[in-house]
Design an enzyme around this catalytic site. Structure first.
Site, PDB file in Angstrom:
ATOM      1  N   ARG A 176      -5.896 -28.663  -3.485  1.00  0.00           N
ATOM      2  CA  ARG A 176      -5.794 -27.194  -3.411  1.00  0.00           C
ATOM      3  C   ARG A 176      -6.922 -26.673  -2.531  1.00  0.00           C
ATOM      4  O   ARG A 176      -6.739 -25.779  -1.709  1.00  0.00           O
ATOM      5  CB  ARG A 176      -5.858 -26.568  -4.819  1.00  0.00           C
ATOM      6  CG  ARG A 176      -5.969 -25.056  -4.742  1.00  0.00           C
ATOM      7  CD  ARG A 176      -5.666 -24.314  -6.042  1.00  0.00           C
ATOM      8  NE  ARG A 176      -6.043 -24.986  -7.247  1.00  0.00           N
ATOM      9  CZ  ARG A 176      -7.293 -25.135  -7.700  1.00  0.00           C
ATOM     10  NH1 ARG A 176      -8.314 -24.631  -7.025  1.00  0.00           N
ATOM     11  NH2 ARG A 176      -7.525 -25.784  -8.824  1.00  0.00           N
ATOM     12  N   TYR A 225       8.429  -5.534   7.738  1.00  0.00           N
ATOM     13  CA  TYR A 225       9.381  -6.434   7.087  1.00  0.00           C
ATOM     14  C   TYR A 225       9.579  -5.940   5.640  1.00  0.00           C
ATOM     15  O   TYR A 225       8.608  -5.582   4.963  1.00  0.00           O
ATOM     16  CB  TYR A 225       8.818  -7.856   7.124  1.00  0.00           C
ATOM     17  CG  TYR A 225       9.522  -8.815   6.209  1.00  0.00           C
ATOM     18  CD1 TYR A 225      10.873  -9.079   6.363  1.00  0.00           C
ATOM     19  CD2 TYR A 225       8.841  -9.448   5.169  1.00  0.00           C
ATOM     20  CE1 TYR A 225      11.533  -9.944   5.511  1.00  0.00           C
ATOM     21  CE2 TYR A 225       9.489 -10.328   4.324  1.00  0.00           C
ATOM     22  CZ  TYR A 225      10.837 -10.568   4.494  1.00  0.00           C
ATOM     23  OH  TYR A 225      11.486 -11.420   3.657  1.00  0.00           O
ATOM     24  N   ASP A 255       0.421  -8.428  11.699  1.00  0.00           N
ATOM     25  CA  ASP A 255       1.431  -9.466  11.474  1.00  0.00           C
ATOM     26  C   ASP A 255       2.029  -9.806  12.839  1.00  0.00           C
ATOM     27  O   ASP A 255       2.740  -9.000  13.445  1.00  0.00           O
ATOM     28  CB  ASP A 255       2.503  -8.925  10.507  1.00  0.00           C
ATOM     29  CG  ASP A 255       3.546  -9.982  10.157  1.00  0.00           C
ATOM     30  OD1 ASP A 255       3.788 -10.870  10.984  1.00  0.00           O
ATOM     31  OD2 ASP A 255       4.143  -9.880   9.066  1.00  0.00           O
ATOM     32  N   LYS A 297       8.942 -18.852  10.863  1.00  0.00           N
ATOM     33  CA  LYS A 297       9.655 -18.356  12.040  1.00  0.00           C
ATOM     34  C   LYS A 297       9.297 -19.186  13.277  1.00  0.00           C
ATOM     35  O   LYS A 297       9.488 -20.379  13.275  1.00  0.00           O
ATOM     36  CB  LYS A 297       9.339 -16.865  12.196  1.00  0.00           C
ATOM     37  CG  LYS A 297       9.477 -16.059  10.882  1.00  0.00           C
ATOM     38  CD  LYS A 297      10.862 -16.129  10.322  1.00  0.00           C
ATOM     39  CE  LYS A 297      11.183 -15.242   9.139  1.00  0.00           C
ATOM     40  NZ  LYS A 297      10.373 -15.281   7.950  1.00  0.00           N
TER      41      LYS A 297
HETATM   42  C1  PLP Z   1       7.427 -10.081  10.223  1.00  0.00           C
HETATM   43  C2  PLP Z   1       7.476 -10.879   8.950  1.00  0.00           C
HETATM   44  N1  PLP Z   1       6.366 -10.992   8.210  1.00  0.00           N
HETATM   45  C3  PLP Z   1       6.363 -11.692   7.057  1.00  0.00           C
HETATM   46  C4  PLP Z   1       7.499 -12.300   6.578  1.00  0.00           C
HETATM   47  C5  PLP Z   1       7.462 -13.050   5.274  1.00  0.00           C
HETATM   48  O1  PLP Z   1       7.409 -14.421   5.487  1.00  0.00           O
HETATM   49  P1  PLP Z   1       8.002 -15.522   4.476  1.00  0.00           P
HETATM   50  O2  PLP Z   1       9.470 -15.299   4.397  1.00  0.00           O
HETATM   51  O3  PLP Z   1       7.595 -16.808   5.109  1.00  0.00           O
HETATM   52  O4  PLP Z   1       7.349 -15.287   3.156  1.00  0.00           O
HETATM   53  C6  PLP Z   1       8.674 -12.219   7.325  1.00  0.00           C
HETATM   54  C7  PLP Z   1       9.889 -12.880   6.819  1.00  0.00           C
HETATM   55  O5  PLP Z   1      10.990 -12.667   7.267  1.00  0.00           O
HETATM   56  C8  PLP Z   1       8.665 -11.475   8.532  1.00  0.00           C
HETATM   57  O6  PLP Z   1       9.781 -11.340   9.274  1.00  0.00           O
END
Ligand code: PLP
Length: 380
Positions: A46, A98, A170, A195
């Site tokens: 961890r 998101y 992000d 992604k």
């Molecule tokens: C721009 C963005 N940030 C964060 C996330 C969240 O990521 P995760 O699905 O890996 O938890 C997503 C998921 O689609 C996303 O499109």
């Protein structure tokens, strides 16, 4: 070094014990001490795992930070970043995030006594107006999902820093190959590695990259204490994906530009949202701030029925949530990724029921264009 070289080499180098050119999957939960009271630098997985550490080093190099922490998902990474806050602090967040990030802020973060204000972050003056003396963090995505609006990162960073707040970006939609938020003033960069970074739609993960050492230490403590770490198998997959990131982003981008131009000229499409189109209201900012326009395209087909017909007629674009894999995907935000955003809020933002979002993959562009043409021909 240029991005393609960095992607191949960052965090790598021959493994000392055997000379293996790739970091092995260290499938171990714990490590034998060298002697009583004397560990070898690794105590418990961890706290640290060599496979995860290789990915974390690579991400720190790619984004230009001092350190990175890898998590079990993008949401776990964002949640860990919000753990930097304390009860009574405030966050100013973009109103077009998101859907999962919106849900995290409105359910979990706010229940811990952290107030979150949502603003139109494409307007730096709106960010400034929402800040109070208690604002400790400004959180944005750019391009936004699914409206493909841009946040002027340098301007937003300036506003956040004037208020003494951390600026968090992000960077999932563009990846460090196409956008480097630290160079524009960000303090933390988060990614869903699910992604583009992994790129093959076979692992869920997240990473938070930090620009300064003191903050990196605090995030490490959160990662180790809360424990939402990325496992070594997933870290191996993501690092393998990173090795081809520059190649893939170039191929995604070529297809993205081609399909956006095709859709913009099609009579059945009401509107195409893509920062690479000269008609995009922030095209000039995209040219200045990004190293490319990416491969996420949203289009307005006018109604739920038309969006459904289009999605059902596509053959190469799979109807699925997520984005950034080698395969092309189509998503209907109102019923899928943004279903957790209340309907009135979606309407206010302009996420209509006729909106469809494409994640353009790396297939042959002519085949993808033919697939879109075929599906559009099903609309009346
Ligand atoms: C721009 C963005 N940030 C964060 C996330 C969240 O990521 P995760 O699905 O890996 O938890 C997503 C998921 O689609 C996303 O499109």
């Amino acid at each position: 070094m240029r991005p393609a070289t960095t992607c191949v080499h960052a965090g790598g180098g021959a493994e000392p014990a055997t000379g293996a050119v790739n970091v092995p999957i260290y499938a171990t939960s714990t490590y034998a001490y060298a002697a009583f009271g004397e560990h070898r630098g690794w105590e418990y997985s961890r706290t640290g795992n060599p496979t995860r550490a290789a990915l974390e080093r690579a991400m720190a190099v790619l984004e230009g930070g001092v350190d990175a922490c890898a998590f079990a998902s993008g949401m776990a990474a964002i949640d860990a970043v919000t753990d930097l806050l304390a009860s009574g602090d405030e966050v100013v967040a973009a109103d077009n995030l998101y859907g999962g990030s919106f849900r995290l802020f409105t359910t979990i973060t706010s229940s811990h006594g952290v107030a979150v204000r949502f603003v139109d972050a494409t307007d730096p003056a709106a960010i400034a107006a929402a800040c109070t003396p208690r604002t400790r963090m400004v959180f944005v995505e750019t391009p936004t999902n699914p409206l493909m609006r841009l946040v002027d990162l340098a301007a937003a960073a300036e506003v956040a820093h004037r208020r003494g707040a951390l600026f968090v970006v992000d960077n999932t939609f563009l990846s460090p190959v196409l956008q480097r938020p630290f160079s524009l003033g960000a303090d933390l960069v988060v990614h869903s590695t699910t992604k583009y970074l992994n790129g093959h739609s076979d692992a869920v993960g997240g990473v938070a990259v930090v620009r300064e050492a003191e903050l990196a230490q605090r995030l490490r403590t959160i990662q180790n204490s809360a424990g939402a770490i990325m496992g070594p198998f997933d870290a191996y997959l993501v690092l393998r994906g990173v090795r081809t990131l520059a190649l893939r982003m170039a191929a995604h981008e070529t297809n993205g530009r081609r399909l956006a131009a095709f859709l913009a000229g099609h009579a059945a499409v009401r509107e195409v949202l893509y920062p690479g189109l000269p008609s995009h209201p922030q095209h000039e900012l995209a040219q200045r701030q990004q190293a490319g326009f990416g491969a996420m395209i949203s289009l307005d087909l006018g109604s739920l029925e038309r969006a459904r017909t289009f999605c059902e007629a596509l053959r190469l674009f799979t109807l699925a949530e997520s984005l950034g894999g080698v395969e092309s995907l189509v998503c209907h935000p109102a019923t899928m990724t943004h279903a957790s955003v209340p309907a009135d809020e979606r309407a206010r933002l302009g996420i209509g029921e006729g909106m469809v979002r494409l994640s353009v993959g790396v297939e042959d562009g002519a085949d993808l264009e033919a697939d879109l043409a075929h599906a559009l021909s099903a609309l009346r």
